[in-house]
Design a protein around this motif. Structure first.
Motif, PDB file in Angstrom:
ATOM      1  N   TRP A   9       0.691  -1.286  -0.020  1.00 48.49           N
ATOM      2  CA  TRP A   9       0.190   0.168  -0.034  1.00 48.49           C
ATOM      3  C   TRP A   9       0.881   1.305  -0.071  1.00 48.49           C
ATOM      4  O   TRP A   9       0.526   2.258  -0.730  1.00 48.49           O
ATOM      5  N   LEU A  10       2.023   1.319   0.535  1.00 48.87           N
ATOM      6  CA  LEU A  10       2.855   2.267   0.797  1.00 48.87           C
ATOM      7  C   LEU A  10       3.375   2.526  -0.476  1.00 48.87           C
ATOM      8  O   LEU A  10       3.540   3.609  -1.194  1.00 48.87           O
ATOM      9  N   LEU A  11       3.935   1.536  -1.314  1.00 44.42           N
ATOM     10  CA  LEU A  11       4.269   1.645  -2.598  1.00 44.42           C
ATOM     11  C   LEU A  11       3.374   2.052  -3.706  1.00 44.42           C
ATOM     12  O   LEU A  11       3.537   2.983  -4.547  1.00 44.42           O
ATOM     13  N   ILE A  12       2.068   1.758  -3.587  1.00 42.67           N
ATOM     14  CA  ILE A  12       0.714   2.110  -4.245  1.00 42.67           C
ATOM     15  C   ILE A  12       0.721   3.806  -4.125  1.00 42.67           C
ATOM     16  O   ILE A  12       0.581   4.358  -5.178  1.00 42.67           O
ATOM     17  N   LEU A  13       0.790   4.092  -2.907  1.00 47.64           N
ATOM     18  CA  LEU A  13       0.672   5.381  -2.680  1.00 47.64           C
ATOM     19  C   LEU A  13       1.683   6.250  -3.278  1.00 47.64           C
ATOM     20  O   LEU A  13       1.582   7.392  -4.023  1.00 47.64           O
ATOM     21  N   ALA A  14       2.850   5.903  -3.123  1.00 46.64           N
ATOM     22  CA  ALA A  14       4.063   6.602  -3.438  1.00 46.64           C
ATOM     23  C   ALA A  14       3.714   6.829  -5.155  1.00 46.64           C
ATOM     24  O   ALA A  14       4.169   7.868  -5.697  1.00 46.64           O
ATOM     25  N   VAL A  15       3.479   5.626  -5.937  1.00 51.37           N
ATOM     26  CA  VAL A  15       3.273   5.739  -7.216  1.00 51.37           C
ATOM     27  C   VAL A  15       2.233   6.642  -7.630  1.00 51.37           C
ATOM     28  O   VAL A  15       2.261   7.615  -8.620  1.00 51.37           O
ATOM     29  N   ALA A  16       0.980   6.575  -7.005  1.00 51.14           N
ATOM     30  CA  ALA A  16      -0.149   7.530  -7.347  1.00 51.14           C
ATOM     31  C   ALA A  16       0.124   8.865  -6.951  1.00 51.14           C
ATOM     32  O   ALA A  16      -0.371   9.706  -7.736  1.00 51.14           O
ATOM     33  N   MET A  17       0.784   9.156  -5.963  1.00 54.19           N
ATOM     34  CA  MET A  17       1.177  10.524  -5.395  1.00 54.19           C
ATOM     35  C   MET A  17       2.092  11.161  -6.173  1.00 54.19           C
ATOM     36  O   MET A  17       2.331  12.375  -6.264  1.00 54.19           O
ATOM     37  N   LEU A  18       3.158  10.353  -6.815  1.00 57.84           N
ATOM     38  CA  LEU A  18       4.470  11.089  -7.461  1.00 57.84           C
ATOM     39  C   LEU A  18       4.015  10.812  -9.038  1.00 57.84           C
ATOM     40  O   LEU A  18       5.114  11.162  -9.840  1.00 57.84           O
ATOM     41  N   THR A  19       2.964  10.438  -9.429  1.00 58.17           N
ATOM     42  CA  THR A  19       2.638  10.343 -10.777  1.00 58.17           C
ATOM     43  C   THR A  19       2.252  11.733 -11.370  1.00 58.17           C
ATOM     44  O   THR A  19       1.571  12.258 -10.748  1.00 58.17           O
ATOM     45  N   PRO A  20       2.878  12.218 -12.585  1.00 58.82           N
ATOM     46  CA  PRO A  20       2.295  13.375 -13.011  1.00 58.82           C
ATOM     47  C   PRO A  20       0.689  13.612 -13.337  1.00 58.82           C
ATOM     48  O   PRO A  20       0.289  12.889 -13.466  1.00 58.82           O
ATOM     49  N   GLY A  21       0.238  14.667 -12.825  1.00 61.32           N
ATOM     50  CA  GLY A  21      -1.167  14.979 -12.751  1.00 61.32           C
ATOM     51  C   GLY A  21      -1.907  14.803 -14.049  1.00 61.32           C
ATOM     52  O   GLY A  21      -3.135  14.437 -14.151  1.00 61.32           O
ATOM     53  N   ASP A  22      -1.242  14.845 -15.152  1.00 62.77           N
ATOM     54  CA  ASP A  22      -2.012  14.754 -16.623  1.00 62.77           C
ATOM     55  C   ASP A  22      -2.076  13.226 -16.852  1.00 62.77           C
ATOM     56  O   ASP A  22      -2.696  12.886 -17.810  1.00 62.77           O
ATOM     57  N   LYS A  23      -1.526  12.291 -16.072  1.00 61.86           N
ATOM     58  CA  LYS A  23      -1.553  10.782 -16.299  1.00 61.86           C
ATOM     59  C   LYS A  23      -2.979  10.317 -15.668  1.00 61.86           C
ATOM     60  O   LYS A  23      -3.333   9.354 -15.898  1.00 61.86           O
ATOM     61  N   PHE A  24      -3.601  11.091 -14.840  1.00 57.79           N
ATOM     62  CA  PHE A  24      -4.805  10.558 -14.418  1.00 57.79           C
ATOM     63  C   PHE A  24      -6.254  11.105 -14.902  1.00 57.79           C
ATOM     64  O   PHE A  24      -6.204  11.969 -15.450  1.00 57.79           O
ATOM     65  N   PRO A  25      -7.085  10.316 -15.170  1.00 56.67           N
ATOM     66  CA  PRO A  25      -8.485  10.785 -15.787  1.00 56.67           C
ATOM     67  C   PRO A  25      -9.236  11.810 -14.896  1.00 56.67           C
ATOM     68  O   PRO A  25      -9.039  11.800 -13.701  1.00 56.67           O
ATOM     69  N   GLU A  26      -9.610  12.953 -15.863  1.00 62.07           N
ATOM     70  CA  GLU A  26     -10.206  13.660 -15.045  1.00 62.07           C
ATOM     71  C   GLU A  26     -11.557  13.310 -14.602  1.00 62.07           C
ATOM     72  O   GLU A  26     -12.872  13.294 -15.245  1.00 62.07           O
ATOM     73  N   ILE A  27     -11.970  13.277 -13.277  1.00 61.97           N
ATOM     74  CA  ILE A  27     -13.253  12.801 -12.589  1.00 61.97           C
ATOM     75  C   ILE A  27     -13.590  13.576 -11.532  1.00 61.97           C
ATOM     76  O   ILE A  27     -12.884  13.566 -10.655  1.00 61.97           O
ATOM     77  N   ASP A  28     -14.823  14.300 -11.730  1.00 64.81           N
ATOM     78  CA  ASP A  28     -15.006  15.109 -10.770  1.00 64.81           C
ATOM     79  C   ASP A  28     -16.532  14.910 -10.131  1.00 64.81           C
ATOM     80  O   ASP A  28     -17.510  15.372 -10.717  1.00 64.81           O
ATOM     81  N   ALA A  29     -16.462  13.854  -9.287  1.00 69.48           N
ATOM     82  CA  ALA A  29     -17.827  13.042  -8.851  1.00 69.48           C
ATOM     83  C   ALA A  29     -18.411  14.357  -7.885  1.00 69.48           C
ATOM     84  O   ALA A  29     -19.893  14.330  -7.881  1.00 69.48           O
ATOM     85  N   PHE A  30     -17.598  14.880  -7.071  1.00 71.57           N
ATOM     86  CA  PHE A  30     -18.298  15.723  -6.008  1.00 71.57           C
ATOM     87  C   PHE A  30     -17.041  16.694  -5.613  1.00 71.57           C
ATOM     88  O   PHE A  30     -16.032  16.452  -5.526  1.00 71.57           O
ATOM     89  N   ASP A  31     -17.431  17.936  -4.926  1.00 70.66           N
ATOM     90  CA  ASP A  31     -16.281  18.768  -4.386  1.00 70.66           C
ATOM     91  C   ASP A  31     -15.622  18.125  -3.424  1.00 70.66           C
ATOM     92  O   ASP A  31     -16.135  17.086  -2.484  1.00 70.66           O
ATOM     93  N   PHE A  32     -14.419  18.401  -3.174  1.00 71.43           N
ATOM     94  CA  PHE A  32     -13.161  17.778  -2.116  1.00 71.43           C
ATOM     95  C   PHE A  32     -13.253  16.193  -2.494  1.00 71.43           C
ATOM     96  O   PHE A  32     -12.769  15.532  -1.409  1.00 71.43           O
TER      97      PHE A  32
END
Length: 122
Positions: A9-32
């Motif tokens: 889980w620590l490694l998954i978080l590291a990859v997710a949090m340090l991946t460039p922002g444009d590599k994630f899909p833009e999903i805005d289900a709700f505020d915050f």
């Protein structure tokens, strides 16, 4: 086995949090929603690590091994957030740090509650 889950889980978080922002899909289900994701991610991380290192006291009570939680939960939270300063399309956000720590507290509380329920059932 819990250690394997905690490290994974620590490694998954590291990859997710340090991946460039444009590599994630833009999903805005709700505020915050990003803050909710931070809280849940670090609550899970804290829950996993809190369960790894408990030391028995003489009276049979258990206490949290603070260096383990600091080293594998709290410090990575700060490191990942600071690391985002150097990742394209990511940025440092003090509110993310705050909600990360809220998640840490919730994860530790959830672990103690789980212990309490288990002890009550035994």
């Amino acid at each position: 086995m819990r250690l394997v889950f905690a490290i994974s889980w620590l490694l998954i978080l590291a990859v997710a949090m340090l991946t460039p922002g444009d590599k994630f899909p833009e999903i805005d289900a709700f505020d915050f929603q990003d803050k909710l994701i931070h809280v849940l991610s670090f609550a899970i991380l804290a829950f996993l690590w809190a369960g790894i290192r408990f030391q028995k006291k003489k009276q049979g009570f258990q206490k949290l091994n603070i260096p383990i939680v600091l080293g594998f939960v709290v410090l990575p939270s700060f490191a990942f957030e600071l690391g985002q300063l150097f990742v394209p399309n990511r940025s440092f956000d003090v509110f993310d740090l705050i909600v990360n720590q809220i998640g840490v507290l919730l994860g530790i509380l959830a672990y103690f509650k789980t212990l309490s329920v288990q002890n009550h059932l035994d």
